[in-house]
Design an enzyme around this catalytic site. Sequence first.
Site, short mmCIF file in Angstrom:
data_model
loop_
_atom_site.label_atom_id
_atom_site.label_comp_id
_atom_site.label_asym_id
_atom_site.label_seq_id
_atom_site.Cartn_x
_atom_site.Cartn_y
_atom_site.Cartn_z
N ASP A 202 0.82 -1.21 0.00
CA ASP A 202 0.00 0.00 0.00
C ASP A 202 0.85 1.25 0.00
OD1 ASP A 202 -2.41 -1.17 -0.01
OD2 ASP A 202 -2.76 -1.05 2.15
N MET B 42 -8.37 8.59 9.27
CA MET B 42 -8.87 9.03 7.96
C MET B 42 -9.88 10.17 8.08
SD MET B 42 -9.50 5.33 6.16
CE MET B 42 -10.50 4.59 7.43
N LYS C 7 -1.12 3.57 -5.39
CA LYS C 7 -0.41 4.74 -5.91
C LYS C 7 -0.95 6.01 -5.27
CE LYS C 7 1.99 3.04 -9.52
NZ LYS C 7 2.03 2.78 -10.92
N1 SAH Z 1 -4.54 -0.13 9.23
C1 SAH Z 1 -4.07 1.19 9.55
C2 SAH Z 1 -5.08 2.26 9.29
C3 SAH Z 1 -5.47 2.38 7.85
S1 SAH Z 1 -6.53 3.73 7.54
C4 SAH Z 1 -3.57 1.21 11.00
O1 SAH Z 1 -3.80 0.26 11.74
O2 SAH Z 1 -2.90 2.17 11.37
C5 SAH Z 1 -5.40 5.00 7.13
C6 SAH Z 1 -5.40 6.05 8.19
O3 SAH Z 1 -4.55 5.66 9.26
C7 SAH Z 1 -4.87 7.38 7.75
O4 SAH Z 1 -5.86 8.14 7.09
C8 SAH Z 1 -4.50 8.00 9.07
O5 SAH Z 1 -5.62 8.49 9.75
C9 SAH Z 1 -3.99 6.81 9.83
N2 SAH Z 1 -2.51 6.70 9.75
C10 SAH Z 1 -1.82 5.68 9.27
N3 SAH Z 1 -0.50 5.90 9.40
C11 SAH Z 1 -0.37 7.09 10.00
C12 SAH Z 1 0.74 7.87 10.42
N4 SAH Z 1 2.00 7.46 10.25
N5 SAH Z 1 0.50 9.06 11.02
C13 SAH Z 1 -0.76 9.49 11.21
N6 SAH Z 1 -1.84 8.80 10.83
C14 SAH Z 1 -1.65 7.60 10.23
#
Ligand code: SAH
Length: 524
Positions: A38, A176, A60
Site C-alpha cells: 500500500d 482518515m 499509488k
Molecule cells: N490499518 C491502519 C489504518 C489504515 S486507515 C492502521 O492500523 O494504522 C489509514 C489512516 O490511518 C490514515 O488516514 C491516518 O488516519 C492513519 N494513519 C496511518 N499511518 C499514519 C501515520 N503514520 N500518522 C498518522 N496517521 C496515520
Amino acid sequence: MMSDFGKVFLIGAGPGDPGLLTLRGKEILERADVVVYDRLVSPAILSMCNANAKMVDVGKMPTHHKVKQSEINKLLVQFAQEYPQGIIARLKGGDPFVFGRGGEEALELVDADVEFEIVPGITSAISVPAYAGIPVSHRGIATSFHIITGHEKENAELSLDFEALAKCPGTLIFLMGIANMDFIARRLIECGKDPKTPLAFIEKGTTPYQRTVMATLETAGETIVRENVTAPAITIMGGVVELGKTLAWKKNLPLSGKRLVVTRAAKQSSGISTRLAALGAEVIETPMIETRTLDKPLVVCHPERSEAKSKDLDQNCSADFNALANFDILAFTSTNGVESFFKQLFDAGCDVRVLAGKKIASVGKITEKKLLEYGIRCDYVPEDHTAEGLGKLLASLPADSHLEPNGESKILLLQGNLADDTLLKYLPHATRWIVYETLPVSDLPEWKREAVATADAIVFASTSAVNNFVKLSASADLEFKPLAFCIGRMTESAAKEHGFNTVVSEETTMESLVKKIVEYFGRN
Ligand code: SAH
C-alpha cells in the site's frame, strides 16, 4: 487435501518507523516471492523485502490510478495460484485488521481455498499518539479509548452515532478523518460534547516528518485550514491530549523531515545511513553497484594477467575444488568473498571438511566474524585491517608455510573481480580465485523511483556513483531535485557536470560530509 497454492500473509507494516515492523513480518518479507503493498508503507520497509521479489504497488498516490479493493482481492488469489508453494506478502499500513480491509481480503482467500496467515502490525491509532507523547488511556483521565473511522465522506451522519460518541467519556481517536473533521467536530458539539475538549492532529506520525498540532473541539476546523494539516493524520480527542505537552519525547533533530538518497552499496553505506538516520533524516539507500556470486570460482591463472577484470571474466577458467588440495592458506578480503566461496563450495557438493588442516587469513574483523558463522576461526588477521597489512603478514611467515620447495605459492586469494592488486604485490605467486563480481545497478525498482523523486538531496561518494546514477535516472525517466552532497572534489565536479547544485565536504571522510549536510540544512 491442502491446495498447492502459495500462501498469503496479511502483514501489518506498522505506522511508518521501520523499527515498528514485527519480527515475524520482517522474516516473511525477506522470504517473499511477491509483495503487494500500500501507499503508506515506508521505503525503508520495502527495502527489507527479498531483492528478487515481485513488487506490486496497489496504492499509488491519490492522483494516480488506485487499484480497487475488489481487484486487490483477486490479485492475491491470482498470485497464490501463480506461485505454488510460494509466499505472497500483502503488506498494509498499521495493522491489517484496523480499518485496513484485511478482513475482506481474508474472506476472498477463504473462498478461493488459499491458505493465509495474519501478521498483526502496530496500529497507528495507538502508536502515533505514543510518538507524540499522548497515552490513549491514563488513570483518572480516560478509562477507555475508541478508534473511529472518519472516512465515510457524504454519509458521516449515517455511519457515526454522534449522540453516543458525544456522551462517551473515553479518548476518541479518528483515522482518515481530516477531510471531515470540521463536520465531525461540529456534530459532536451539537450533541453536547464540551467545545473545549483538547484535541491533537498528528501528521505522518513515527516518520521523520511527524508533526503534532494542538487545538480544541471548537477550533478543530479552522486549525486544520490554518496549519494545513494533511493526510495521513490521526485526530485524538480527550483529556489525555494535555499530557502530550509534558510527555512529547520525540525530539526535532537537525535532519528531521529530510529525505536523502545514499548511493553507496548497501553494505558500505550503513555507516553513513545510520548516522544520517540518527540525525533525523529518512534515508533511501540506493546502491549503484551490486555483487553477484559467480556460479563457480574463476581462476586468475597468472598474476601478470590479474588486470583481467569484469569484462574478461569469460577468459578465465573455472576452478575445481579438488585444486584446494594445493593450497595451505586461504585468504579472504571481504564478507562477500566468504559468502560466495561457501555458496560455490556447497553447490559443488563439498563441505567444510575440504578445509581441514588449512590456515585461514582474513583482512579484518568483519570478514573474520563472517567466517566464524561458517564455523571457521581465522589464523591470521593483520592488526591494521588492511589488504596491505594482510599481504605483509603473510609474506613474513616462514617460507615453508606458504611456499613449495620449488617456489610456488601455497596461498589462495578469494576475491571479487574488482579487487586491486595490493595482496599480489606482497605475494606475487599467490593464486587468485574470483568468487563474485561487481556490476553497476541497471534498474531502479518502482517504489524507489518515487522515493528518489521526492528526496531533498542525493549523497555521492564517488564519481562512478554520480555517473551511474545519472545513467540510471535517464533510463528510468526520473526527475529529482538536483542537490548533491559530495565527498571529495572529483565527485563534486562530476556532479556539477551533470547539472547538480553541489555541496562538498571539507575532508574526504564520511564524518566531514555528514557535518556538511547538517550545516547546509541548518541554514536552509
Ligand atoms: N490499518 C491502519 C489504518 C489504515 S486507515 C492502521 O492500523 O494504522 C489509514 C489512516 O490511518 C490514515 O488516514 C491516518 O488516519 C492513519 N494513519 C496511518 N499511518 C499514519 C501515520 N503514520 N500518522 C498518522 N496517521 C496515520
